[in-house]
Motif scaffolding. Structure first.
Motif, PDB file in Angstrom:
ATOM      1  N   VAL A 230      -7.677  10.710 -49.917  1.00 62.16           N
ATOM      2  CA  VAL A 230      -6.166  10.719 -50.572  1.00 62.16           C
ATOM      3  C   VAL A 230      -4.989  10.729 -49.777  1.00 62.16           C
ATOM      4  CG1 VAL A 230      -4.617  12.173 -51.978  1.00 62.16           C
ATOM      5  CG2 VAL A 230      -6.913  12.107 -52.320  1.00 62.16           C
ATOM      6  N   PRO A 231      -4.018   9.680 -49.626  1.00 59.63           N
ATOM      7  CA  PRO A 231      -3.021   9.588 -48.684  1.00 59.63           C
ATOM      8  C   PRO A 231      -2.345  10.651 -48.289  1.00 59.63           C
ATOM      9  CG  PRO A 231      -3.158   7.632 -49.889  1.00 59.63           C
ATOM     10  CD  PRO A 231      -4.241   8.788 -50.742  1.00 59.63           C
ATOM     11  N   GLY A 232      -1.655  11.380 -49.290  1.00 62.93           N
ATOM     12  CA  GLY A 232      -0.919  12.593 -49.170  1.00 62.93           C
ATOM     13  C   GLY A 232      -1.931  13.476 -48.248  1.00 62.93           C
ATOM     14  N   TRP A 290      11.587  27.825 -58.144  1.00 67.25           N
ATOM     15  CA  TRP A 290      12.157  26.606 -57.461  1.00 67.25           C
ATOM     16  C   TRP A 290      12.403  25.332 -58.459  1.00 67.25           C
ATOM     17  CZ3 TRP A 290      13.457  27.306 -52.542  1.00 67.25           C
ATOM     18  CH2 TRP A 290      12.829  28.137 -51.589  1.00 67.25           C
ATOM     19  N   LYS A 291      13.545  24.940 -58.234  1.00 64.35           N
ATOM     20  CA  LYS A 291      14.228  23.621 -59.037  1.00 64.35           C
ATOM     21  C   LYS A 291      13.842  22.306 -58.131  1.00 64.35           C
ATOM     22  CE  LYS A 291      15.206  26.313 -62.295  1.00 64.35           C
ATOM     23  NZ  LYS A 291      14.288  26.453 -63.413  1.00 64.35           N
ATOM     24  N   VAL A 292      13.831  22.456 -56.745  1.00 64.06           N
ATOM     25  CA  VAL A 292      13.702  21.517 -56.033  1.00 64.06           C
ATOM     26  C   VAL A 292      12.214  20.962 -55.831  1.00 64.06           C
ATOM     27  CG1 VAL A 292      14.333  20.399 -53.379  1.00 64.06           C
ATOM     28  CG2 VAL A 292      15.713  22.354 -54.560  1.00 64.06           C
ATOM     29  N   ALA A 293      12.241  19.673 -55.776  1.00 58.88           N
ATOM     30  CA  ALA A 293      10.699  18.984 -55.747  1.00 58.88           C
ATOM     31  C   ALA A 293       9.879  19.503 -54.455  1.00 58.88           C
ATOM     32  CB  ALA A 293      10.756  17.620 -55.721  1.00 58.88           C
ATOM     33  N   PRO A 294       8.754  19.828 -54.503  1.00 61.33           N
ATOM     34  CA  PRO A 294       8.093  20.535 -53.256  1.00 61.33           C
ATOM     35  C   PRO A 294       7.966  19.241 -52.183  1.00 61.33           C
ATOM     36  CG  PRO A 294       6.329  19.679 -55.335  1.00 61.33           C
ATOM     37  CD  PRO A 294       7.925  19.739 -55.808  1.00 61.33           C
ATOM     38  N   GLN A 295       8.026  17.989 -52.277  1.00 58.56           N
ATOM     39  CA  GLN A 295       7.994  16.969 -51.282  1.00 58.56           C
ATOM     40  C   GLN A 295       9.335  17.269 -50.503  1.00 58.56           C
ATOM     41  OE1 GLN A 295       7.499  16.447 -54.593  1.00 58.56           O
ATOM     42  NE2 GLN A 295       5.580  15.073 -54.676  1.00 58.56           N
ATOM     43  N   ARG A 296      10.514  17.610 -51.220  1.00 61.18           N
ATOM     44  CA  ARG A 296      11.601  17.511 -50.518  1.00 61.18           C
ATOM     45  C   ARG A 296      11.785  19.040 -49.765  1.00 61.18           C
ATOM     46  NH1 ARG A 296      17.233  16.542 -53.796  1.00 61.18           N
ATOM     47  NH2 ARG A 296      15.863  14.472 -53.650  1.00 61.18           N
ATOM     48  N   ARG A 297      11.205  20.110 -50.458  1.00 63.40           N
ATOM     49  CA  ARG A 297      11.103  21.431 -49.755  1.00 63.40           C
ATOM     50  C   ARG A 297      10.493  21.235 -48.586  1.00 63.40           C
ATOM     51  NH1 ARG A 297       9.128  23.599 -54.850  1.00 63.40           N
ATOM     52  NH2 ARG A 297       7.494  24.711 -53.698  1.00 63.40           N
ATOM     53  N   LEU A 298       9.387  20.562 -48.353  1.00 61.99           N
ATOM     54  CA  LEU A 298       8.533  20.642 -47.321  1.00 61.99           C
ATOM     55  C   LEU A 298       9.318  19.919 -46.145  1.00 61.99           C
ATOM     56  CD1 LEU A 298       5.775  21.058 -46.043  1.00 61.99           C
ATOM     57  CD2 LEU A 298       5.063  18.612 -46.896  1.00 61.99           C
ATOM     58  N   LEU A 402       8.599  12.591 -42.126  1.00 62.62           N
ATOM     59  CA  LEU A 402       9.746  11.729 -42.641  1.00 62.62           C
ATOM     60  C   LEU A 402       9.331  10.416 -42.875  1.00 62.62           C
ATOM     61  CD1 LEU A 402      12.558  13.205 -40.451  1.00 62.62           C
ATOM     62  CD2 LEU A 402      12.346  13.752 -42.704  1.00 62.62           C
ATOM     63  N   ALA A 403       8.534   9.756 -41.713  1.00 62.04           N
ATOM     64  CA  ALA A 403       8.074   8.455 -42.232  1.00 62.04           C
ATOM     65  C   ALA A 403       7.233   8.297 -43.140  1.00 62.04           C
ATOM     66  CB  ALA A 403       7.458   7.735 -40.774  1.00 62.04           C
ATOM     67  N   LEU A 404       6.037   9.178 -43.630  1.00 62.26           N
ATOM     68  CA  LEU A 404       5.399   8.937 -44.797  1.00 62.26           C
ATOM     69  C   LEU A 404       5.387   9.791 -46.039  1.00 62.26           C
ATOM     70  CD1 LEU A 404       2.224   8.834 -42.314  1.00 62.26           C
ATOM     71  CD2 LEU A 404       3.583   6.806 -43.095  1.00 62.26           C
ATOM     72  N   ARG A 405       6.663  10.507 -46.158  1.00 62.86           N
ATOM     73  CA  ARG A 405       6.798  11.527 -46.859  1.00 62.86           C
ATOM     74  C   ARG A 405       6.398  10.736 -48.704  1.00 62.86           C
ATOM     75  NH1 ARG A 405      11.602  10.174 -44.972  1.00 62.86           N
ATOM     76  NH2 ARG A 405      13.410   9.613 -46.519  1.00 62.86           N
TER      77      ARG A 405
END
Length: 430
Positions: A230-232, A290-298, A402-405
């Motif tokens: 899984v890439p993520g 949380w209302k912010v998407a987890p990807q952004r939180r990370l 940042l490059a692969l988020r």
């Protein structure tokens, strides 16, 4: 009308994710208490090895190298252990694992006390690390079975992070106290004994372990796809490597710093402050809707971690170092919790124990590399030079993130990836 409104409010309050509701999950306490006992020794292992080997060899470089071999061995074998647990059940993997770990840890202790050559310590460190019981990932997998996509998923991830960090408050203090006031070998001996007892107690809780998929004739169904496809998950592994560099760099550098100022007993206190910051931030993360998407939180949490870690090497007093350590700890928890939460939307249930062990192994591998490099820096450069390692590790991991988020987004429903490993549509974890 009034009655209807009141009922609606009560329902909303009841349905809001929180620790109280999480801990009322049926069957949770049957694996939480033994799980805590079984994972406590892990927080003692690296520091106990560092303090014992440094005492017997006089070198932080040698001590860091032996601890690093343990960490690398764990990182390499942990995903395989997780895959076996997914296929054959946690108990089948855990019982022999804790027996091997206790024996290997005692062998490493005996070799160190008898001034064995460094290669012999390396040889004993390999099975010691390879057999570290993966209790944290196993507990997370049990939560997954109990919650099954509930809004409490993120709360459970936060709770587990807090539990992990509480062990890292107690573990270093206990290891330091045992090694400095009882005997240099007492930390590692205690770690082996606690692993054996706690691991067997956790393995005895058969009723809450994730079910094993079987074929019609009752044999375990073999999975051909790995969570690593899984890439993520691969992106998360890199970010967790950076987090491991913080843990490893802090362990060696704090020990060297406190010895340089003539206060070796402060080592456990300062590391406990660092872990306490992590624990307090974890508590806060689990209590927030949380209302912010987890990807952004990370991304945000990791940027804050890299910034805080970059200041560690400037500390010139125990007080300032404690304050910076607290700040770094507070930045680690949000990154860890969000990373573990993302696994729920990226990885199918049948491969999650393996996915969690990849992340745990990444932390151990980053810690092992950091322990080695920081030990060399402390031996060859100035006191505190090891703190450059957390800065470098987190900055490199942040650049990768940042490059692969974009790869942290779950695959749409119906899309097939990773040789047939289907992904669910991304679910809300906030």
């Amino acid at each position: 009308m009034a009655s209807t409104v009141t009922t609606s409010k009560d329902s909303a309050a009841t349905s809001r994710p929180g620790y109280g509701r999480l801990l009322r999950t049926r069957g949770a306490w049957t694996f939480l208490l033994p799980g805590f006992a079984a994972r406590q020794p892990f927080a003692m292992l690296t520091l106990s090895i560092v303090l014992l080997v440094q005492h017997t060899t006089g070198s932080y470089g040698a001590a860091g190298a032996v601890a690093a071999v343990t960490g690398v061995s764990m990182a390499l074998f942990a995903p395989y252990t997780g895959r076996l647990a997914d296929r054959h059940g946690q108990r089948a993997v855990l019982v022999p694992g804790v027996l091997v770990h206790a024996a290997a840890g005692l062998a490493l202790t005996a070799l160190a006390l008898n001034d064995a050559p460094l290669w012999a310590l390396f040889a004993a460190a390999v099975p010691t690390g390879a057999s570290v019981p993966q209790v944290g990932p196993m507990v997370r997998a049990r939560w997954g079975v109990r919650l099954k996509g509930s809004p409490l998923t993120a709360t459970a991830a936060a709770f587990e992070s807090v539990t992990d960090e509480f062990t890292f408050v107690v573990g270093p203090l206990l290891a330091t106290a045992l090694c400095t006031t009882v005997d240099p070998s007492a930390g590692l001996v205690t770690e082996a004994a606690l692993t054996l007892v706690g691991g067997l107690l956790f393995a005895a809780q058969k009723g809450t372990q994730p079910p094993v998929a079987t074929t019609a004739d009752g044999h375990p169904r073999v999975r051909h796809a790995s969570a690593l496809r899984v890439p993520g998950v691969r992106v998360l592994i890199v970010t967790f490597l950076g987090i491991g560099s913080v843990f490893g760099g802090m362990q060696v550098s704090l020990a060297a710093f406190t010895e340089s100022i003539g206060e070796p007993g402060l080592n456990g206190v300062l590391y406990g402050v660092f872990a306490a910051g992590n624990m307090l931030a974890g508590l806060a993360c689990g209590a927030i809707a949380w209302k912010v998407a987890p990807q952004r939180r990370l991304v945000v949490a990791y940027a804050a971690l890299a910034l805080a870690a970059s200041a560690l090497w400037t500390a010139d007093s125990a007080l300032l170092l404690g304050a910076l350590g607290l700040l770094v700890g507070m930045c680690i928890a949000p990154a860890l919790i969000t990373g573990y939460t993302l696994v729920e939307s990226l990885v199918p249930a049948g491969a999650r124990t393996e996915a969690f062990t990849w992340l745990t192994g990444a932390v151990a591998l980053g810690q092992a590399a950091a322990v080695t490099v920081a030990g060399q820096f402390e031996d060859r450069l100035w006191d505190g030079a090891g703190f450059l390692v957390p800065m470098g590790g987190t900055l490199l991991a942040l650049a990768t993130l940042l490059a692969l988020r974009s790869r942290l987004a779950g695959a749409p429903r119906g899309r097939t990836v990773a040789r047939g490993m289907g992904h669910r549509e991304p679910v809300a974890v906030d």
